[in-house]
Design a protein around this motif. Sequence first.
Motif, PDB file in Angstrom:
ATOM      1  N   THR A 319      -7.136  29.014  -1.090  1.00  0.00           N
ATOM      2  CA  THR A 319      -8.209  28.271  -1.752  1.00  0.00           C
ATOM      3  C   THR A 319      -8.854  29.078  -2.869  1.00  0.00           C
ATOM      4  OG1 THR A 319      -9.730  29.071  -0.031  1.00  0.00           O
ATOM      5  CG2 THR A 319      -8.772  26.883   0.278  1.00  0.00           C
ATOM      6  N   TYR A 320      -9.006  30.405  -2.663  1.00  0.00           N
ATOM      7  CA  TYR A 320      -9.663  31.250  -3.661  1.00  0.00           C
ATOM      8  C   TYR A 320      -8.920  31.218  -4.995  1.00  0.00           C
ATOM      9  CZ  TYR A 320     -10.907  33.168   0.915  1.00  0.00           C
ATOM     10  OH  TYR A 320     -11.257  33.321   2.228  1.00  0.00           O
ATOM     11  N   ASP A 321      -7.604  31.024  -4.940  1.00  0.00           N
ATOM     12  CA  ASP A 321      -6.799  30.958  -6.161  1.00  0.00           C
ATOM     13  C   ASP A 321      -6.618  29.515  -6.637  1.00  0.00           C
ATOM     14  OD1 ASP A 321      -6.440  33.733  -6.203  1.00  0.00           O
ATOM     15  OD2 ASP A 321      -4.716  33.612  -4.858  1.00  0.00           O
ATOM     16  N   GLN A 322      -6.502  28.585  -5.707  1.00  0.00           N
ATOM     17  CA  GLN A 322      -6.342  27.188  -6.091  1.00  0.00           C
ATOM     18  C   GLN A 322      -7.543  26.686  -6.895  1.00  0.00           C
ATOM     19  OE1 GLN A 322      -5.435  24.646  -2.755  1.00  0.00           O
ATOM     20  NE2 GLN A 322      -3.510  25.690  -2.263  1.00  0.00           N
ATOM     21  N   VAL A 323      -8.733  27.172  -6.585  1.00  0.00           N
ATOM     22  CA  VAL A 323      -9.941  26.709  -7.266  1.00  0.00           C
ATOM     23  C   VAL A 323      -9.916  27.055  -8.761  1.00  0.00           C
ATOM     24  CG1 VAL A 323     -11.364  28.771  -6.966  1.00  0.00           C
ATOM     25  CG2 VAL A 323     -12.450  26.512  -6.954  1.00  0.00           C
ATOM     26  N   GLU A 370      -7.700  11.027   6.723  1.00  0.00           N
ATOM     27  CA  GLU A 370      -8.583  10.606   5.639  1.00  0.00           C
ATOM     28  C   GLU A 370     -10.025  10.738   6.115  1.00  0.00           C
ATOM     29  OE1 GLU A 370      -7.821   6.766   4.087  1.00  0.00           O
ATOM     30  OE2 GLU A 370      -5.707   7.133   3.644  1.00  0.00           O
ATOM     31  N   GLU A 371     -10.885  11.200   5.205  1.00  0.00           N
ATOM     32  CA  GLU A 371     -12.282  11.398   5.586  1.00  0.00           C
ATOM     33  C   GLU A 371     -13.145  11.443   4.336  1.00  0.00           C
ATOM     34  OE1 GLU A 371     -14.470  13.774   9.181  1.00  0.00           O
ATOM     35  OE2 GLU A 371     -12.913  14.851   8.084  1.00  0.00           O
ATOM     36  N   SER A 372     -14.420  11.148   4.509  1.00  0.00           N
ATOM     37  CA  SER A 372     -15.360  11.203   3.396  1.00  0.00           C
ATOM     38  C   SER A 372     -15.479  12.630   2.875  1.00  0.00           C
ATOM     39  CB  SER A 372     -16.739  10.701   3.852  1.00  0.00           C
ATOM     40  OG  SER A 372     -17.729  11.006   2.888  1.00  0.00           O
ATOM     41  N   VAL A 373     -15.637  12.756   1.557  1.00  0.00           N
ATOM     42  CA  VAL A 373     -15.852  14.093   0.985  1.00  0.00           C
ATOM     43  C   VAL A 373     -17.212  14.649   1.404  1.00  0.00           C
ATOM     44  CG1 VAL A 373     -14.348  13.711  -1.008  1.00  0.00           C
ATOM     45  CG2 VAL A 373     -16.780  13.122  -1.159  1.00  0.00           C
ATOM     46  N   TYR A 374     -18.051  13.789   1.964  1.00  0.00           N
ATOM     47  CA  TYR A 374     -19.369  14.218   2.451  1.00  0.00           C
ATOM     48  C   TYR A 374     -19.349  14.465   3.964  1.00  0.00           C
ATOM     49  CZ  TYR A 374     -20.842  12.433  -2.108  1.00  0.00           C
ATOM     50  OH  TYR A 374     -20.983  12.213  -3.457  1.00  0.00           O
ATOM     51  N   TYR A 375     -18.189  14.755   4.504  1.00  0.00           N
ATOM     52  CA  TYR A 375     -18.051  14.900   5.960  1.00  0.00           C
ATOM     53  C   TYR A 375     -18.953  15.984   6.532  1.00  0.00           C
ATOM     54  CZ  TYR A 375     -15.368  19.262   5.822  1.00  0.00           C
ATOM     55  OH  TYR A 375     -14.995  20.577   5.657  1.00  0.00           O
ATOM     56  N   ASP A 376     -19.279  16.974   5.710  1.00  0.00           N
ATOM     57  CA  ASP A 376     -20.175  18.031   6.179  1.00  0.00           C
ATOM     58  C   ASP A 376     -21.429  18.121   5.311  1.00  0.00           C
ATOM     59  OD1 ASP A 376     -20.880  19.929   8.025  1.00  0.00           O
ATOM     60  OD2 ASP A 376     -19.913  21.593   6.963  1.00  0.00           O
ATOM     61  N   GLY A 377     -21.796  17.008   4.702  1.00  0.00           N
ATOM     62  CA  GLY A 377     -22.998  16.979   3.877  1.00  0.00           C
ATOM     63  C   GLY A 377     -22.703  17.223   2.409  1.00  0.00           C
ATOM     64  N   GLU A 378     -23.563  16.703   1.559  1.00  0.00           N
ATOM     65  CA  GLU A 378     -23.358  16.842   0.112  1.00  0.00           C
ATOM     66  C   GLU A 378     -23.413  18.292  -0.340  1.00  0.00           C
ATOM     67  OE1 GLU A 378     -25.117  14.836  -4.023  1.00  0.00           O
ATOM     68  OE2 GLU A 378     -26.006  14.375  -2.077  1.00  0.00           O
ATOM     69  N   SER A 379     -24.250  19.082   0.295  1.00  0.00           N
ATOM     70  CA  SER A 379     -24.422  20.480  -0.115  1.00  0.00           C
ATOM     71  C   SER A 379     -23.189  21.335   0.171  1.00  0.00           C
ATOM     72  CB  SER A 379     -25.636  21.090   0.589  1.00  0.00           C
ATOM     73  OG  SER A 379     -25.444  21.098   2.000  1.00  0.00           O
ATOM     74  N   SER A 380     -22.296  20.847   1.003  1.00  0.00           N
ATOM     75  CA  SER A 380     -21.103  21.636   1.339  1.00  0.00           C
ATOM     76  C   SER A 380     -20.055  21.598   0.226  1.00  0.00           C
ATOM     77  CB  SER A 380     -20.482  21.135   2.646  1.00  0.00           C
ATOM     78  OG  SER A 380     -19.948  19.832   2.473  1.00  0.00           O
ATOM     79  N   ILE A 381     -20.139  20.622  -0.689  1.00  0.00           N
ATOM     80  CA  ILE A 381     -19.154  20.507  -1.763  1.00  0.00           C
ATOM     81  C   ILE A 381     -19.384  21.624  -2.780  1.00  0.00           C
ATOM     82  CG2 ILE A 381     -18.263  19.067  -3.640  1.00  0.00           C
ATOM     83  CD1 ILE A 381     -19.080  16.622  -2.023  1.00  0.00           C
ATOM     84  N   TYR A 382     -18.346  22.410  -3.014  1.00  0.00           N
ATOM     85  CA  TYR A 382     -18.445  23.538  -3.946  1.00  0.00           C
ATOM     86  C   TYR A 382     -18.060  23.127  -5.368  1.00  0.00           C
ATOM     87  CZ  TYR A 382     -17.595  28.099  -6.068  1.00  0.00           C
ATOM     88  OH  TYR A 382     -17.612  29.192  -6.913  1.00  0.00           O
ATOM     89  N   SER A 383     -16.884  22.508  -5.507  1.00  0.00           N
ATOM     90  CA  SER A 383     -16.437  22.063  -6.834  1.00  0.00           C
ATOM     91  C   SER A 383     -15.255  21.114  -6.697  1.00  0.00           C
ATOM     92  CB  SER A 383     -16.027  23.265  -7.705  1.00  0.00           C
ATOM     93  OG  SER A 383     -14.855  23.876  -7.187  1.00  0.00           O
ATOM     94  N   VAL A 384     -14.930  20.462  -7.811  1.00  0.00           N
ATOM     95  CA  VAL A 384     -13.760  19.577  -7.884  1.00  0.00           C
ATOM     96  C   VAL A 384     -12.884  20.081  -9.035  1.00  0.00           C
ATOM     97  CG1 VAL A 384     -12.960  17.196  -8.203  1.00  0.00           C
ATOM     98  CG2 VAL A 384     -15.129  17.635  -7.040  1.00  0.00           C
ATOM     99  N   VAL A 385     -11.582  20.207  -8.772  1.00  0.00           N
ATOM    100  CA  VAL A 385     -10.664  20.773  -9.764  1.00  0.00           C
ATOM    101  C   VAL A 385      -9.483  19.829  -9.971  1.00  0.00           C
ATOM    102  CG1 VAL A 385      -9.058  22.664 -10.243  1.00  0.00           C
ATOM    103  CG2 VAL A 385     -11.304  23.163  -9.282  1.00  0.00           C
ATOM    104  N   ARG A 386      -9.137  19.603 -11.231  1.00  0.00           N
ATOM    105  CA  ARG A 386      -7.973  18.779 -11.592  1.00  0.00           C
ATOM    106  C   ARG A 386      -6.813  19.730 -11.893  1.00  0.00           C
ATOM    107  NH1 ARG A 386     -10.200  14.479 -15.034  1.00  0.00           N
ATOM    108  NH2 ARG A 386     -10.995  13.970 -12.947  1.00  0.00           N
ATOM    109  N   PRO A 387      -5.793  19.786 -11.030  1.00  0.00           N
ATOM    110  CA  PRO A 387      -4.798  20.845 -11.112  1.00  0.00           C
ATOM    111  C   PRO A 387      -3.662  20.650 -12.120  1.00  0.00           C
ATOM    112  CG  PRO A 387      -4.391  19.503  -9.202  1.00  0.00           C
ATOM    113  CD  PRO A 387      -5.654  18.958  -9.821  1.00  0.00           C
ATOM    114  N   ALA A 388      -3.502  19.477 -12.718  1.00  0.00           N
ATOM    115  CA  ALA A 388      -2.355  19.290 -13.612  1.00  0.00           C
ATOM    116  C   ALA A 388      -2.787  18.605 -14.902  1.00  0.00           C
ATOM    117  CB  ALA A 388      -1.287  18.443 -12.909  1.00  0.00           C
TER     118      ALA A 388
END
Length: 388
Positions: A319-323, A370-388
């Motif tokens: 994950t540290y590199d995928q981000v 499949e699960e909500s991106v808010y499964y652990d709360g909104e504050s848990s989301i770090y970032s969104v990355v488009r890989p291609a």
Amino acid sequence: MASHRKSRPAGTRVAGIRTPVLATAALTSVALLSQTATAAPADDRPSLEEVQKKVDDLYRQAGSATEKYNAAKEKTAIQREQVDSLLDDVAQRTQELNDAREELGSFAAAQYRTGAAVSDTATLLLADSPQDYFDQNQLMDRLTGRQKQLVDDYVTQQAETMEKRQEATESLQTLTTSQKDLKTAKATVQTKLASARELLADLTAQEKARLAAIEKKKQAEAARKAKELARQQAEERQRQEDAAAAAAASEQASGSTGTESSGPTDSSYATKADKALAFARAQIGKPYVWGATGPDSYDCSGLTQAAWKAAGVDLPRVTYDQVNAGTTVSISAAQPGDLVFFYDDISHVGIYIGNGMMIHAPKPGAYVREESVYYDGESSIYSVVRPA
């Protein structure tokens, strides 16, 4: 006649009845002991909410340790290849060095046999004929020139071989360090998971039922927020479509022709994202296993890496590199195929499928779902990355 009986000290009572002071102290002690006995069990046992938080924290810590394990494993594999290559190179150079040493030895023997140490006058006198002398002298000149080149080559090869041996030694030391890091990360994961299992095992059936109810409520809130995100994204798409239609109408009215630079890029990304999502959906129901990259089980980054590889895009392992393997966008601008990263230590990732939902490998004991991106709360989301 005077009495010989001593007077009774003040404050005492008849035999068999305690003094007021002792009686009060005894009653106070009994009350305190009773209160302590009643309060102790409540103080020692954590609340259900505290247990849930502790378990969630342990799972997150295990997830972070898993990514460190994956990184150490990848580094160990690369280092092992480098060490093997260096050792093969050293072995080849050593053989070449031995061959050069043997050739030098043959020249030394030739010098001895031809009498190279004898003076030119003596050689001429001892020769069978003047022509024989000149033949031997020319041979020695050639041998000496060749010998000098061999000595130079030998010294160079010896220095290069020693350098490669030192490089191989350092690589082996680095490999040993990587293997220790791998072992440490593995032990950390196992410890965290064992602690989480122990906490859950100590719960009663009633407490487990209450914990499930709390989790269900949490999932309902996450689903509500996902629907809200889906609504916002739909409104934004409609706004963009209306703006594009208005711009096209304006251009048509003015007789000009416009070009869309973003169309091919978006179309290309969507095609790749569809392939990645098709792969991810096919993995739903497979178990989470830390360190796994498929095909029968996955951890979080193993799943996202495999999904995008199916689309022809190579992502790093952890994950540290995928981000860092793409363009960062906001959660409101997320498109299907984007990677959603979680927590400040970037220890979890899922692949966005649209409408506020994602596919991910959640944690040990769970399955790809499949699960909500808010499964652990909104504050848990770090970032969104488009890989291609």
